[in-house]
Scaffold this active site. Structure first.
Site, mmCIF file in Angstrom:
data_model
loop_
_atom_site.group_PDB
_atom_site.id
_atom_site.type_symbol
_atom_site.label_atom_id
_atom_site.label_comp_id
_atom_site.label_asym_id
_atom_site.label_seq_id
_atom_site.Cartn_x
_atom_site.Cartn_y
_atom_site.Cartn_z
ATOM 1 N N GLU A 238 0.874 -1.244 -0.094
ATOM 2 C CA GLU A 238 0.007 -0.043 0.120
ATOM 3 C C GLU A 238 0.855 1.336 0.075
ATOM 4 O OE1 GLU A 238 -3.169 -0.246 -0.273
ATOM 5 O OE2 GLU A 238 -3.422 -2.324 -0.005
ATOM 6 N N CYS A 272 -2.004 9.736 1.594
ATOM 7 C CA CYS A 272 -1.554 8.992 0.641
ATOM 8 C C CYS A 272 -2.622 9.155 -0.759
ATOM 9 C CB CYS A 272 -1.596 7.335 0.623
ATOM 10 S SG CYS A 272 -3.053 6.901 1.541
#
Ligand code: NAD
Length: 522
Positions: A238, A272
């Protein structure tokens, strides 16, 4: 010369003030091995508990979070320098949502599948696919949402029957201790915490674990992929994002300017899935930029306000460098920028003025790397086609958004955008949609956490094949005589033939030769 092996202390600072707010003892690589060994020892017992039983035990984690909610929020806010509202809404709330979701869904999602219910029996086999745990999952998490992302990494692994060893970020060690406290009620070894920096993370990957879940930067992801490859350990990656937002001509400019403002500046841009590039169609660009900057001016850029500090000094340096580089290469400063005095600099606070830039050139580094700070570059585009092209080519998107009043336009552009999630008229919120897959494409990673997809990511699909005719020898066994070849050629013809007539002819041949072929089997 002998080197000291005594692990260091991890210091926690409040980035808003520069004050030290805590100190936590780091673990040594040897202690990481011990934690993995214990996790491995108890893994068979934990994995043997049916999913519903595990879900009942794991409820305790959610209840402990409830009992310690204020303390967790305070620690996240203090160690990250983010507003308490963000610590609550973006860190603690998604974590409890994920836990409750898995409690309800895991028992059903992990039931065995039975694929090939027609073709299997024709070949004399009944297939069951069991979702079995890997064993020990090593989880490594970042500092930007230190509570949420640690829970997002460990929860699907635990519910799927794995034991976990979590290494939270060394930047937020106090949050690591809060995580340890909420996991304390689980059977020993089922979920352990090891504290430390890169060396402790490396020791965890090298232990080795049976699977690794990494949430962090693409640069570290590459190192972990290399280290995991030595053991053939599968990894969920991730990674980062330079997310694109496309504002179309038919967008509701009031809604779009509010949503893009939040999507770019939440958590001071250290998300993110923060918007790091907004492509705005010319026809609405003036109005959009004006509304966006007047809304930004109304926000409180202060401790416990709307936009917080930058958590790390390395992050502050990157943002400073990227903005200065962009201005040098032709960007116009719409708000904030290098000219504005940096708040709290004298006291050691890490603040960067929320900044809107306009313009794009090939030389600007800002379109080539993650900004991870309170900076929104806006690029005017002729039309949506140019916007999509630039969104896909200028950088990599973990998620992307399209701001439009038309459902058909959204559907069309969503099909053309390269990202792990594509939203209309919102951005980044889908991280909290815990029932959906979370993950990226390309540089933003691979593998999925959250949803049923997350549970299956941490499970091995094991095929248990039961023969329906245990007393019958298989036609494809030895010897490969003429009858066997004729039968299997007829089967291949029946599958491959383009017309019903040809298929029927092949089936007739197969029926004729099958008995002879089976009779001759050794
Ligand atoms: P980072 O890569 O520097 O560190 C992440 C974690 O990896 C930390 O716990 C760190 O100690 C550990 N680590 C560092 N080097 C290691 C090594 N060689 N071996 C093993 N572990 C090692 O990232 P960060 O600065 O903590 O977080 C910011 C990054 O994370 C950004 O790129 C952001 O986009 C990304 N991120 C991604 C997601 C997502 O869901 N895709 C979510 C949050 C943050």
């Amino acid at each position: 010369m002998a080197r000291s092996t005594r692990p260091k202390k991890l210091k926690a600072f409040n980035p808003a003030t520069g004050e030290q707010v805590g100190e936590v003892q780091a673990n040594s690589p040897a202690e990481v091995s011990e934690a993995v060994a214990l996790a491995r020892k108890v893994a068979p017992e934990w994995g043997a508990i049916p999913p519903a039983g595990r879900a009942r035990i794991l409820k305790d984690v959610r209840h402990r979070i409830y009992n310690n909610m204020d303390d967790i929020v305070e620690t996240v806010a203090t160690e990250c320098g983010k507003p308490r509202a963000e610590a609550l809404v973006h860190d603690v709330m998604p974590a409890v949502m994920a836990l409750q979701y898995f409690e309800r869904v895991a028992p059903k999602a992990l039931r065995p599948d039975h694929p090939g219910r027609i073709i299997g029996p024709l070949l004399g086999v009944s297939s069951k696919v069991e979702w079995r745990p890997f064993g020990v999952v090593g989880c490594i998490s970042p500092w930007n949402y230190p509570f949420q992302l640690a829970i997002f990494a460990i929860a699907p692994a635990l519910f799927a029957g794995n034991t976990v060893v979590l290494k939270p970020s060394e930047v937020t060690p106090g949050v690591g201790e809060r995580l340890r406290a909420v996991l304390e009620g689980l059977p020993p070894g089922v979920a352990s915490i090891v504290q430390g920096g890169a060396d402790v993370g490396q020791a965890l990957v090298d232990a080795p674990c049976d699977k690794v879940c990494f949430i962090g930067s693409p640069a570290t992801g590459r190192k972990i992929a290399g280290a995991a490859a030595k053991h053939l350990t599968p990894v969920v990656m991730e990674l980062g994002g330079q997310d694109a937002a496309i504002v179309c001509e038919d967008a509701d400019v009031d809604v779009a300017s509010s949503g893009v403002l939040w999507g770019a500046f939440l958590n001071s841009g250290q998300t993110c899935a923060a918007i790091e590039r907004a492509y705005v169609v010319d026809g609405v660009a003036d109005e959009f930029i004006e509304r966006l900057s007047s809304k930004l001016a109304k926000l409180h850029h202060e401790e416990d306000g709307d936009i917080g500090a930058l958590t790390t000094s390395a992050g502050l340096d990157t943002v400073t460098r990227l903005v200065e580089d962009s201005v040098r290469n032709g960007a116009t400063v719409v708000a904030g920028g290098p000219g504005e005095v940096k708040k709290g600099a004298a006291s050691g606070g890490r603040w960067y003025p929320p900044t809107i830039l306009e313009g794009r050139s090939e030389e600007m580094a800002l379109f080539k790397e993650e900004i991870f700070g309170p900076v929104l570059p806006i690029v005017r585009v002729r039309d949506e086609a140019e916007a999509v092209r630039r969104a896909n080519e200028d950088g990599f998107s973990l998620t992307a958004s399209v701001w439009t009043g038309s459902r058909a336009r959204f559907d069309r552009l969503a099909g053309e955008l390269r990202a792990g999630t594509i939203s209309s008229n919102d951005h980044a919120s889908t991280a909290g949609a815990v029932w959906t897959p979370w993950g990226g494409v390309g540089e933003s990673g691979y593998g999925r956490i959250n949803g049923v997809y997350g549970l299956r990511e941490f499970s091995v699909p094991v095929h248990v094949a039961r023969s329906l005719m245990p007393k019958m020898k298989k036609v494809w066994w030895y010897p490969y005589d003429a009858a066997t070849t004729e039968t299997l050629r007829a089967v291949s013809d029946a599958i491959a033939a383009p017309t019903v007539r040809e298929k029927a002819r092949a089936v007739r041949v197969m029926i004729g030769s099958f008995g002879r072929a089976v009779k001759n089997k050794l």
